[in-house]
Scaffold this motif. Sequence first.
Motif, mmCIF file in Angstrom:
data_model
loop_
_atom_site.group_PDB
_atom_site.id
_atom_site.type_symbol
_atom_site.label_atom_id
_atom_site.label_comp_id
_atom_site.label_asym_id
_atom_site.label_seq_id
_atom_site.Cartn_x
_atom_site.Cartn_y
_atom_site.Cartn_z
ATOM 1 N N ARG A 151 12.728 29.519 -44.233
ATOM 2 C CA ARG A 151 13.873 29.942 -45.069
ATOM 3 C C ARG A 151 14.304 31.357 -44.684
ATOM 4 O O ARG A 151 15.494 31.666 -44.639
ATOM 5 N N LEU A 152 13.334 32.217 -44.405
ATOM 6 C CA LEU A 152 13.654 33.579 -43.980
ATOM 7 C C LEU A 152 14.364 33.568 -42.630
ATOM 8 O O LEU A 152 15.359 34.268 -42.436
ATOM 9 N N ALA A 153 13.856 32.744 -41.695
ATOM 10 C CA ALA A 153 14.497 32.652 -40.380
ATOM 11 C C ALA A 153 15.929 32.146 -40.509
ATOM 12 O O ALA A 153 16.845 32.658 -39.853
ATOM 13 N N LEU A 154 16.140 31.142 -41.382
ATOM 14 C CA LEU A 154 17.484 30.603 -41.574
ATOM 15 C C LEU A 154 18.396 31.660 -42.198
ATOM 16 O O LEU A 154 19.567 31.797 -41.807
ATOM 17 N N CYS A 155 17.872 32.427 -43.151
ATOM 18 C CA CYS A 155 18.667 33.476 -43.785
ATOM 19 C C CYS A 155 19.069 34.530 -42.764
ATOM 20 O O CYS A 155 20.201 35.030 -42.761
ATOM 21 N N ARG A 156 18.157 34.881 -41.859
ATOM 22 C CA ARG A 156 18.485 35.877 -40.826
ATOM 23 C C ARG A 156 19.525 35.337 -39.854
ATOM 24 O O ARG A 156 20.362 36.081 -39.337
ATOM 25 N N LEU A 157 19.496 34.029 -39.619
ATOM 26 C CA LEU A 157 20.546 33.424 -38.790
ATOM 27 C C LEU A 157 21.895 33.498 -39.502
ATOM 28 O O LEU A 157 22.925 33.734 -38.874
ATOM 29 N N GLU A 158 21.880 33.276 -40.816
ATOM 30 C CA GLU A 158 23.120 33.401 -41.591
ATOM 31 C C GLU A 158 23.640 34.843 -41.528
ATOM 32 O O GLU A 158 24.852 35.079 -41.489
ATOM 33 N N ILE A 159 22.714 35.812 -41.502
ATOM 34 C CA ILE A 159 23.112 37.217 -41.356
ATOM 35 C C ILE A 159 23.804 37.423 -40.020
ATOM 36 O O ILE A 159 24.862 38.058 -39.934
ATOM 37 N N SER A 160 23.225 36.892 -38.952
ATOM 38 C CA SER A 160 23.846 37.015 -37.624
ATOM 39 C C SER A 160 25.223 36.367 -37.602
ATOM 40 O O SER A 160 26.174 36.913 -37.030
ATOM 41 N N LYS A 161 25.326 35.193 -38.235
ATOM 42 C CA LYS A 161 26.615 34.493 -38.251
ATOM 43 C C LYS A 161 27.653 35.314 -39.007
ATOM 44 O O LYS A 161 28.805 35.457 -38.564
#
Length: 392
Positions: A151-161
Amino acid sequence: MESQPHAPQAFRPRPHATLPEGWTKNSLLTLVFGIAHRIGLNATDLMVLRRIAQKTRAPDYADPTRSPICFERQIDMAASIGLSTEQWRRVERKLERLRLIVRETAANGHRGRVSGSIGLESCAGLSLEPLVARLDELVDIEAWQLEATERLALCRLEISKARREIRRLESDLGDHSVVALLTEARTAWLSPRGYTTLERAEAHLRELESLVERLKETDRLSSNMTGAAVANDRCHKQNTTETLSESCRTPHGAKSGEEKREASDAGVNDEFMPHLTIASLRDLASADLRLYIDHAPGEGGSPTLSNIDWAVLQRLRDLGINPSAFEQAVETMGWLRAMLSVIVIDRNRAHPTKPIRNPGGALRAFTKRYLRGDLDLRASIFGIWGRDGRVH
């Protein structure tokens, strides 16, 4: 009648907790080390626990007639790892409070095995049976931790997006006053991986999402005031014939590692890049991914690169790709290459001769090939186009 030696109450004959088939002493310790922070263990605690476990017999973890017990003296174990006896005792008490060990000693403090005259064996020492008994609970903690990590990794990807979207909008706004405020806000941002807790990452993502909405509103107001067309000439409402090289523009002077990767995206396979437009990228996608693209949140109309970014993130779970694997791909080869890799892998699950069975493994392999310098996305994409009967 001569009395028999008294056995410690805890070690009267009884069924003992055992590890299920496939589990060993070493795999149990590996589990504990992996979730140490979650169950309140620090490095010293782990060092003591491992030292205790070293002196237990591996077969006892699977034997219902025995408990895995360490008989060695505290003073000797403490000295072997550089702790004082008092430090060792403090950790022992902590491990007992955490229900990982139980201390069983004779009345005189003796630790060891004593055989009685009636054949009853008395065992006194440090038992790891409580740890064995908690196996199911610890496995659940590990599963929760893995889920939280993803979930943290996905959230950081959303940050990049979101940051990609901000850079595209910023590029369109030029020297508008809101851009100066954005530049100031950016100085407080960490790299996506700098957000090490889900709480902090989610808070930053909410901040970015608010910025995106504010920039979009500013862009709309600016367009209305100047009479400029709102659609088809803005980066966040890209013309579907615009190439990815053009749509990956970054503001002048971008200096962060993240922005440098985005700036370099425009140079991915230069002779191949002009063939990729937003429309052709959608056509390249699998039917399932196109559903996500076409139903991405937004204002409708022609798909945008932001729609495709969002769709790829949604598709990861369907493909069984861990967000952490995609995050590593983004860190290694930039968002655009990572995104194209997922699109290619998704399509090649239906390859006529060499279908991809493990998309997550394939993405990790793509990342390694990129590091070796032999990742040829151009060949993969033209191969898909060839099978589709398209000429580009």
